[in-house]
Enzyme design. Structure first.
Site, PDB file in Angstrom:
ATOM      1  N   ARG A  58      -4.662  -0.241  -7.583  1.00 55.00           N
ATOM      2  CA  ARG A  58      -6.076  -0.141  -6.819  1.00 55.00           C
ATOM      3  C   ARG A  58      -5.467   0.763  -5.625  1.00 55.00           C
ATOM      4  NH1 ARG A  58      -6.540  -3.997  -2.275  1.00 55.00           N
ATOM      5  NH2 ARG A  58      -8.778  -3.566  -2.008  1.00 55.00           N
ATOM      6  N   LYS A 106      -9.130  -3.185  10.781  1.00 56.83           N
ATOM      7  CA  LYS A 106      -8.104  -2.204  10.528  1.00 56.83           C
ATOM      8  C   LYS A 106      -7.567  -1.377  11.681  1.00 56.83           C
ATOM      9  CE  LYS A 106     -10.335  -1.279   6.094  1.00 56.83           C
ATOM     10  NZ  LYS A 106      -9.064  -1.068   5.025  1.00 56.83           N
ATOM     11  N   GLU A 123      -2.601   3.077   0.787  1.00 59.71           N
ATOM     12  CA  GLU A 123      -1.760   1.853  -0.008  1.00 59.71           C
ATOM     13  C   GLU A 123      -2.070   2.202  -1.717  1.00 59.71           C
ATOM     14  OE1 GLU A 123      -0.931  -1.545   3.170  1.00 59.71           O
ATOM     15  OE2 GLU A 123      -2.056  -1.918   1.373  1.00 59.71           O
TER      16      GLU A 123
END
Lengths: 346, 200
Positions: free
Chosen positions: A223, A317, A265
């Site tokens: 993912r 974030k 990521e």
């Protein structure tokens, strides 16, 4: 495949840069014009020649410089690589996985010869030629997780599976988005994700855990996740937050395109054969806003995503303080046109 | 009474459900300060729990020692501080057989450390019963220098090891028995918010 490795840094003078080819293959994480958490897991199988999804462990132009940066971080803080005593076997599983995958996927760069438990590993980009006995740690310069982790881009967590849960019981973590292996080691799946807002209420972690505890050997998954980082810094650790934190406040309307990076990521998940542990590689890709907007679709879409993101997520974030400057910058590259489906450039 | 009620928080933040009897099995019981009241309530509810119990008591200024001894535990020990009783606790945990129950009652720092000791000794999490009594002080690990500051009652607070001003997170490590403290003025050095008292 011929790869030229960049001479670049991820700290200090920050000479990190992406070639035009690296920009084109960047894993842009948004497949539509808005973002909310989801269990966006798909099979990790070879996808699109030249993309970061082509091989199991992507090796790109940043490989050598990233491994040099990891060595600096580990020398500064050896607690970035830890393994609880019962995870040694998983470390060997992981070493085997990487050596087999890389030697198959990049035979010009990596070679693995196996004669029973007598192994010979050649890593040409890093100039390593190592003969060792598989499963005998005394024949390597350090433990198997650290040994192969120093030769593999991305952070790597080894997750033990027991009691219907996953436990972060080992890892090598030097390019993390602000979490501490030393603090989180030994935690279960829900505990280490505890600080993430909203996702628990949405049932994301319950569903993700169910999926992950059923990952089978030879069927890895992946993912994408994302955050924002000022300057191309890999080591955005909480340990060093007081050192890199001030850089977050250096963004201006003039420099935002060059200094503000999207951090993506590529997370993957592999079942390991002997230990039944999971290895969780978290590979970090960085792209400046000014490089990102050279792909018109990405410029348009990223503007819409950040403009409409819930405040709580921008806060979590860590870019809420710079959000308006980022959105104003990206707005210049959004002409309102429709965007095509999927993450890849048109 | 099942101890202090805490504000709901994130999933890594421990909850202390109150002591629940596991019956007449071998047991290690550690009570600090007003946590002694929890052992008394436990014994009152199920007297059989004391027959094989080893009580380790840290009075911390309270006067419950005689009442605890009167419960009739198999072993009773009183010590001045947690560090002072740790060698005895570790010996008891090391000697414990499968199925030994662990009861811990007291402040959060003591519960956290004793739980961490027990987990490290191989006690299953499900064999540990906890109840919170006393103030809301927290045991904090500085994520920067790794030093532990005990009995933190304000947010932010000053790390007793490296001197950084740290904010108090709810993120908790059972392995360390501590919450995480993170530099509060990392992005704007010198701009430190006013200290607030920590509440449960």
């Amino acid at each position: 495949m011929t790869l030229r490795f960049n001479d670049e840094t991820f700290r200090g003078d920050y000479t990190y840069h992406n070639s035009a080819a690296a920009v084109r293959r960047f894993p842009f994480p948004f497949d539509q014009d808005s973002y909310m958490y989801s269990v966006n897991i798909e099979p990790h199988r070879p996808t699109r020649a030249g993309s970061v999804f082509e091989h199991r462990f992507d090796v790109d132009e940043h490989y050598v410089a990233e491994m040099q940066d990891r060595a600096i971080t580990l020398a500064d803080d050896p607690l970035r690589c830890q393994s609880l005593p019962h995870m040694e076997l998983a470390g060997w599983d992981f070493l085997e996985l990487v050596m087999v995958c890389k030697s198959e996927d990049y035979p010009d760069m990596f070679t693995l010869h196996r004669d029973g438990d007598r192994w010979h590993w050649i890593n040409r980009p890093l100039g390593i030629d190592q003969r060792f006995t598989f499963m005998d740690t005394s024949t390597l310069p350090c433990g198997p997780l650290e040994y192969i982790g120093r030769q593999t881009q991305g952070d790597h967590a080894l997750l033990d599976q027991r009691e219907g849960n996953l436990w972060m019981d080992a890892g090598i973590v030097t390019s993390q988005a602000d979490w501490s292996l030393d603090f989180n080691i030994g935690m279960n799946f829900f505990e280490w994700h505890a600080p993430v807002p909203k996702a628990h209420e949405l049932g994301i972690f319950q569903r993700a855990l169910k999926f992950l505890t059923n990952v089978q050997q030879g069927k890895p998954s992946r993912r994408l996740n994302w955050t924002m980082t000022v300057n191309p810094r890999l080591d955005t650790s909480p340990e060093n937050y007081h050192k890199w934190g001030p850089e977050k406040r250096t963004i201006t309307p003039e420099n935002v395109g060059a200094k503000q990076y999207l951090r993506v990521e590529l997370q993957s998940f592999y079942r390991l054969p002997r230990s039944n542990a999971l290895v969780f590689p978290i590979r970090c890709y960085l792209i400046s806003l000014e490089d990102l907007v050279t792909v018109p679709k990405w410029g348009r879409r990223f503007h819409r995503v950040l403009r409409d993101l819930p405040d709580e997520l921008a806060e979590y974030k860590g870019f809420a303080v710079n959000r308006s400057m980022i959105v104003d910058y990206l707005a210049r590259f959004d002409d309102g046109a429709e965007t095509s489906a999927g993450i890849f450039p048109d | 009474m099942a101890g202090t009620a805490f504000t709901p928080s994130i999933l890594s933040r421990p909850v202390y459900a109150g002591l629940v009897s596991r019956g007449a099995t071998p047991a290690i019981m550690l009570a600090e300060g007003e946590g002694a009241l929890a052992l008394m309530a436990l014994a009152d509810h199920d007297p059989a729990v004391m027959g094989h119990a080893h009580i380790i008591h840290i009075p911390a200024g309270t006067g419950h020692g005689a009442a605890l001894q009167a419960l009739g535990p198999a072993m009773y020990h009183e010590g001045p501080t947690l560090p002072a009783v740790l060698p005895r606790l570790r010996k008891a945990l090391g000697d414990a057989h499968m199925g030994t129950a662990l009861y811990i009652a007291g402040t959060e720092g003591v519960i956290g450390q004793v739980t961490a000791e027990a987990l490290a000794a191989g006690v299953a999490a499900g064999a540990i019963s906890t109840e919170h009594h006393g103030g809301a002080a927290r045991r904090m690990q500085c994520v920067h220098c790794k030093g532990i500051t005990e009995d933190v009652v304000t947010d932010p607070f000053i790390c007793s090891h490296c001197g950084l001003s740290l904010f108090v997170r709810d993120h908790f490590s059972r392995r360390l028995g501590a919450f995480q403290g993170v530099c509060v003025d990392a992005e704007t050095p010198g701009q430190i918010p006013a200290m607030q008292e920590i509440r449960p």
